[in-house]
Design an enzyme around this catalytic site. Structure first.
Site, PDB file in Angstrom:
ATOM      1  N   GLY A  15       1.146  -1.607   0.151  1.00 24.11           N
ATOM      2  CA  GLY A  15      -0.711  -0.057  -0.231  1.00 24.11           C
ATOM      3  C   GLY A  15       0.579   1.519   0.368  1.00 24.11           C
ATOM      4  CG  PHE A  18      -1.636   9.795   4.640  1.00 24.15           C
ATOM      5  CD1 PHE A  18      -0.638  10.735   3.538  1.00 24.15           C
ATOM      6  CD2 PHE A  18      -3.237   9.753   4.055  1.00 24.15           C
ATOM      7  CE1 PHE A  18      -1.478  11.806   3.135  1.00 24.15           C
ATOM      8  CE2 PHE A  18      -3.634  10.829   3.108  1.00 24.15           C
ATOM      9  CZ  PHE A  18      -3.093  11.945   2.801  1.00 24.15           C
ATOM     10  N   GLY A  19       0.342   5.767   5.536  1.00 20.38           N
ATOM     11  CA  GLY A  19       0.831   4.964   6.011  1.00 20.38           C
ATOM     12  C   GLY A  19       2.666   4.146   5.311  1.00 20.38           C
ATOM     13  CB  VAL A  83      -0.907  -7.695  -1.647  1.00 17.94           C
ATOM     14  CG1 VAL A  83      -0.450  -8.559  -0.840  1.00 17.94           C
ATOM     15  CG2 VAL A  83       0.594  -6.381  -2.116  1.00 17.94           C
ATOM     16  CD  GLU A 178     -14.564  17.752   4.138  1.00 15.65           C
ATOM     17  OE1 GLU A 178     -12.640  18.679   4.496  1.00 15.65           O
ATOM     18  OE2 GLU A 178     -13.557  16.828   3.654  1.00 15.65           O
ATOM     19  CB  ALA A 326      -4.331  11.413   7.124  1.00  8.76           C
TER      20      ALA A 326
END
Length: 441
Positions: A15, A18-19, A83, A178, A326
């Protein structure tokens, strides 16, 4: 020659959200070989997807190429693929890509596959109410939103016009608020005067949530301010309202007053997230438990129980009721990378992950946002300026920041939208993508 024999520690990162991205970058100077596997060739700044959907930003401004981001990191390589399986015994991951499948070995594994949209067991809703998790979703929604005004212009039946000009957003969290706010700005500020047979100001924007508050995680004070601003903008907020069915021309809801139907051609799903299927597979392979959302219940140091070489981070992990935001992904990614570096250096590991909450924020309209930072609460212009600064800080790449500022200037100061191009392909490609995914091994 085998890298293990050479003493090269192999880290596989699953992935590039952000991580995964921040974990990879944190390993830049470590004595490791990093393989980053991602289902797309880009990193996605997901918090701004709604701005792609409403014509403010282009997809390239929030989705820079991963290879470009990591081009100076010599110990990292990028592979395209999704994956599908982790084998903890063999220490391999299996991935699939168009026309290909492959296996990669690892010594340490960081799983950061993010989250998927949850329809709470009603996946059939997705056909008529797209979520907001990918560039494909945002472009489809852009086509649906702007297309609704175009098709309303062609109608002569008042009921059909009203149906096209009714937009329903499900979910009153940050994404839903939003999105509803930007559609209201489109209808009331940007589009009037551009049509001859319809008045965009007559559009109805309805925000629905099963809970009794908007932005429930922000606290009562900011929630009330957000609700007041939404009402000022003309957004109809229906709280305590549960969606029971969605079809092509409308949405069925249960309210305190009973069953109701809302006629609408454009529905947007911004409620609920679930762990990806890889989480279930990894849980079975390792014997780990999952929470109600399917996230892996990890040790305090973000490792999977019984497997200190496997880290689950960000939206994949269930730990201390941390939110799926995030900052959790970024900080847990850096923590996992730090643990690997300490292990290789012969230093003690197993230190618990400590999350530093930098606050939450959401925009409602131009020059109006709410921000919660510790015990401090901000709203209005101050909240909006804070939102602007934080999002510019985390947009990856100087070019992305410059172009985003230019487009924000056009949209927030002027009355234009820089990215209004929408194609039939964007709107109708979902079925083709679904058929393609069904044929993946």
């Amino acid at each position: 020659m085998d890298e293990r024999a050479q003493g090269r520690h192999r880290v596989v990162v699953v992935g590039a959200g952000f991580g995964g991205l921040f974990a990879t970058k944190a390993l830049k100077n470590a004595p490791v070989e990093v393989t980053l596997i991602n289902g797309t060739a880009h990193h996605l700044f997901q918090p701004l997807l709604y701005q792609v959907a409403t014509g403010i930003l282009s997809e390239g401004e929030i989705a820079p190429p991963i290879r470009e981001i990591l081009k100076r990191q010599k110990n990292a390589k990028v592979l395209l693929g999704t994956v599908t399986e982790v084998d903890p015994e063999a220490r391999t991951v299996t991935a699939v890509a168009p026309g290909a499948s492959y296996t990669v070995e690892y010594d340490s594994l960081i799983v950061a596959a993010g989250a998927s949209q949850s329809y709470f067991g009603n996946d059939r809703f997705a056909e008529h109410a797209p979520g907001m998790k990918s560039i494909d979703d945002a472009l489809e929604l852009r086509g649906r939103i702007f297309g609704a005004f175009e098709l309303a212009e062609l109608e002569t039946d008042p009921a059909a016009i009203e149906r096209w000009l009714t937009f329903v957003v499900v979910g009153a969290g940050p994404t839903g608020v939003e999105m509803a706010g930007q559609i209201a700005e489109l209808a009331h500020r940007h589009l009037p005067g551009q049509y001859r047979n319809i008045d965009p100001k007559q559009a109805r924007i309805i925000l629905i949530d099963a809970l009794d508050t908007v932005l429930s995680s922000f606290g009562d004070h900011l929630s009330t301010k957000a609700l007041r601003q939404l009402h000022t903008m003309g957004v109809e907020v229906e709280l305590g309202t549960k969606v029971v069915d969605v079809d092509e021309t409308g949405i069925e809801v249960e309210t305190r007053n009973g069953h109701q139907r809302i006629e609408s051609m454009t529905k947007i799903w911004a409620a609920g997230v679930a762990a990806p299927s890889l989480s279930t597979q990894l849980a079975k392979a390792t014997g780990a438990s999952t929470d109600r959302a399917g996230r892996l219940e990890v040790n305090p140091d973000c490792t999977v129980p019984g497997h200190p070489e496997i880290f689950a981070i960000g939206d994949m992990m269930s730990l201390d009721r941390l939110p799926g935001v995030a900052q959790v992904a970024i900080q847990s990614g850096r923590h996992a990378a730090g643990q690997i570096k300490q292990r290789l250096a012969g230093q003690p590991t197993g230190q618990p992950f400590k999350y530093f909450d930098k606050g939450s924020m959401a925009t409602i309209s131009r020059f109006s946002a709410v921000a919660s930072v510790g015990k401090l609460h901000f709203s209005g212009v101050i909240g909006w300026l804070m939102w602007l600064a934080v999002h510019l800080l985390y947009l990856v790449g100087f070019k992305n920041r410059v172009t985003a500022v230019l487009h924000w200037f056009v949209s927030f100061i002027g009355r234009g939208r820089s990215e209004r191009v929408a194609t039939f392909q964007q709107v109708f490609a979902r079925r083709a993508l679904q058929e393609y995914r069904q044929h993946l091994p």
